[in-house]
Design an enzyme around this catalytic site. Structure first.
Site, short mmCIF file in Angstrom:
data_model
loop_
_atom_site.label_atom_id
_atom_site.label_comp_id
_atom_site.label_asym_id
_atom_site.label_seq_id
_atom_site.Cartn_x
_atom_site.Cartn_y
_atom_site.Cartn_z
N ARG A 123 4.27 -9.40 -13.41
CA ARG A 123 3.51 -10.55 -12.93
C ARG A 123 2.98 -10.30 -11.52
O ARG A 123 1.84 -10.68 -11.20
CB ARG A 123 4.38 -11.82 -12.98
CG ARG A 123 4.61 -12.35 -14.39
CD ARG A 123 5.28 -13.70 -14.37
NE ARG A 123 6.69 -13.61 -14.04
CZ ARG A 123 7.68 -13.61 -14.92
NH1 ARG A 123 7.41 -13.63 -16.21
NH2 ARG A 123 8.94 -13.54 -14.52
N PHE A 180 -0.75 -16.14 -24.84
CA PHE A 180 0.67 -16.44 -25.00
C PHE A 180 1.26 -16.73 -23.62
O PHE A 180 2.26 -16.15 -23.21
CB PHE A 180 1.41 -15.27 -25.66
CG PHE A 180 0.79 -14.78 -26.94
CD1 PHE A 180 1.00 -15.42 -28.15
CD2 PHE A 180 -0.03 -13.66 -26.92
CE1 PHE A 180 0.41 -14.95 -29.32
CE2 PHE A 180 -0.62 -13.18 -28.08
CZ PHE A 180 -0.40 -13.83 -29.28
N ASP A 225 -1.86 -20.93 -25.17
CA ASP A 225 -0.56 -20.93 -25.83
C ASP A 225 -0.59 -21.99 -26.93
O ASP A 225 -1.31 -22.99 -26.83
CB ASP A 225 0.57 -21.22 -24.84
CG ASP A 225 1.91 -20.74 -25.34
OD1 ASP A 225 2.31 -19.62 -24.98
OD2 ASP A 225 2.56 -21.46 -26.12
N ASP A 234 0.84 -10.98 -23.86
CA ASP A 234 2.30 -10.94 -23.82
C ASP A 234 2.85 -11.78 -24.98
O ASP A 234 3.40 -12.86 -24.77
CB ASP A 234 2.80 -11.47 -22.48
CG ASP A 234 4.30 -11.29 -22.31
OD1 ASP A 234 4.88 -10.42 -22.98
OD2 ASP A 234 4.90 -12.04 -21.51
N CYS A 258 7.75 -6.79 -26.91
CA CYS A 258 9.20 -6.94 -26.74
C CYS A 258 9.91 -6.75 -28.08
O CYS A 258 11.06 -7.13 -28.24
CB CYS A 258 9.53 -8.30 -26.15
SG CYS A 258 9.01 -9.70 -27.17
#
Length: 396
Positions: free
Chosen positions: A211, A227, A249, A300, A340
């Site tokens: 970030r 996201f 989102d 992300d 992830c």
């Protein structure tokens, strides 16, 4: 103590300090053991390999507490391990003055199945293995003693607990949560953290450095954050001097928190922020149809592949979303893209992104390989897919 006897040759990974024993490596269990009980792990030839937590319902049948056979696995062991983990963060120069820090990161700290994040005076603990479940009281006591926190809140509601035969558990296990919203300051930006209903433990601490990099790259650029959750990347982009930031989102409540986060930071120009509640894939198609372009795009997404069995389907999803990302970039634009997913390693992820760039017809080069923050250490023997991986890619 029961003995877990391995098949011939299956001790090799443990000798390399890999902390897991898979079901296919087990010859037999001599004695009886309940889920979470400590067992002595022994090679076929009788060599003692260490002590582990037994988990009969999981494909990971045992998770190593220690590779020594003369260490007692008791309350003192866990308090010592917790204290060592907390002390490592306390002396890390990159974590100085951070109010949101991961204190324990599972296998990397010698505590398989244990995650603990600190948000000011509150520690959030997540226990995802049978062994961690058995030693809950010792782990919590260790956290209280090592941190002096006012409350420990448990968020053991991850789906992976089901693979260990465990149900969800949430709630305060020490002290009481303070009234009102918890807030932390990250890279000069104040953020609200919902430890009760937020994702994971309430906030994605592992993306702190990424970030910060986003803020550094955002100066003078138009930004699209997909996201966006509660706006971590978005706020850093605003703080870094982005000309505009559109954030997407599918969660309305998450976007409400994001708006409150902007309000917590009067130094940011809220007029440059636009929040959009929508399915990201559909929104990207719409933006492409509108002819929209951006200078910096952040992708992300949530976990597309929880295990290697889902890798093929997840690869297609990652390919699609990165293809859209490249097609929405201005010349010279930067795509910051992450995974992830445990079933997607860095090498495969890089191939997916490269394929998306090729299909988009753009020349691209990697500016940075992006990984988890300093307080999310990765043990050398932990499988490649078991951590955050990402790329910052610039198009010609």
């Amino acid at each position: 103590m029961s003995k877990l006897i391995l098949k011939s040759g299956k001790e090799r990974s443990l000798l390399r300090r890999h902390p897991w024993v898979f079901a296919g490596s087990v010859e037999r269990l001599d004695g009886r053991a309940r889920p979470g009980d400590t067992v002595e792990v022994v090679a076929e030839d009788g060599r003692e390999l260490g002590r582990a937590a037994w988990s009969p319902e999981s494909q990971i049948r045992a998770r190593m507490w220690t590779f020594a056979s003369d260490v007692s696995i008791d309350h003192a062991f866990f308090k010592r391990r917790v204290a060592e983990s907390v002390a490592r963060r306390a002396t890390h120069p990159l974590l100085a003055n951070e109010s949101g820090v991961r204190l324990i990161h599972g296998e990397s700290d010698g505590l398989p199945g244990v995650i603990a994040d600190r948000f000011g005076d509150v520690v959030v603990v997540q226990l995802t293995s049978a062994g961690a479940e058995k030693w809950r009281d010792a782990i919590v006591a260790g956290l209280v003693q090592a941190t002096g926190c006012k409350a420990v809140y448990e968020r053991s509601d991850s789906d992976v607990r089901g693979l260990e035969g465990l149900g969800p558990k949430t709630g305060c296990v020490y002290g009481e949560l303070p009234e009102g919203a918890l807030t932390i300051v990250e890279n000069g930006v104040r953020m609200e953290v919902d430890v009760v209903a937020g994702h994971k433990t309430g906030f994605y601490l592992d993306q702190r450095e990424n970030r910060k990099l986003t803020g550094m790259l955002a100066a003078g650029r138009s930004v699209l954050n997909c996201f966006c959750y509660t706006g971590g990347f978005s706020l850093q982009a605003l703080a870094g001097g982005a000309t505009s930031v559109r954030s997407i989102d599918s969660s309305g409540p998450a976007l409400e928190v994001a708006r409150r986060n902007v309000a917590l930071n009067p130094q940011l120009d809220a007029s440059r922020a636009e929040w959009m509640e929508a399915d990201v894939f559909a929104a990207l198609r719409a933006l492409k149809a509108e002819g929209r372009r951006f200078d910096l795009i952040v992708l992300d997404p949530p976990k597309f592949a929880p295990s290697a069995a889902h890798a093929d389907r997840a690869s297609r999803a990652y390919k699609d979303i990165n293809l859209f990302g490249f097609r929405l970039l201005n010349p010279g634009g930067i795509l910051m893209t992450y995974s992830c997913s445990g079933g997607i390693g860095l090498e495969l992820f890089q191939k997916i992104v490269a394929g998306a760039a090729s299909d988009a017809g753009v020349d691209a080069r990697i500016l940075h390989r992006l990984s988890a923050a300093a307080d999310h250490p990765i043990g050398l023997a932990v499988p490649e897919g078991e951590y955050l991986k990402g790329l910052a890619v610039q198009v010609g």
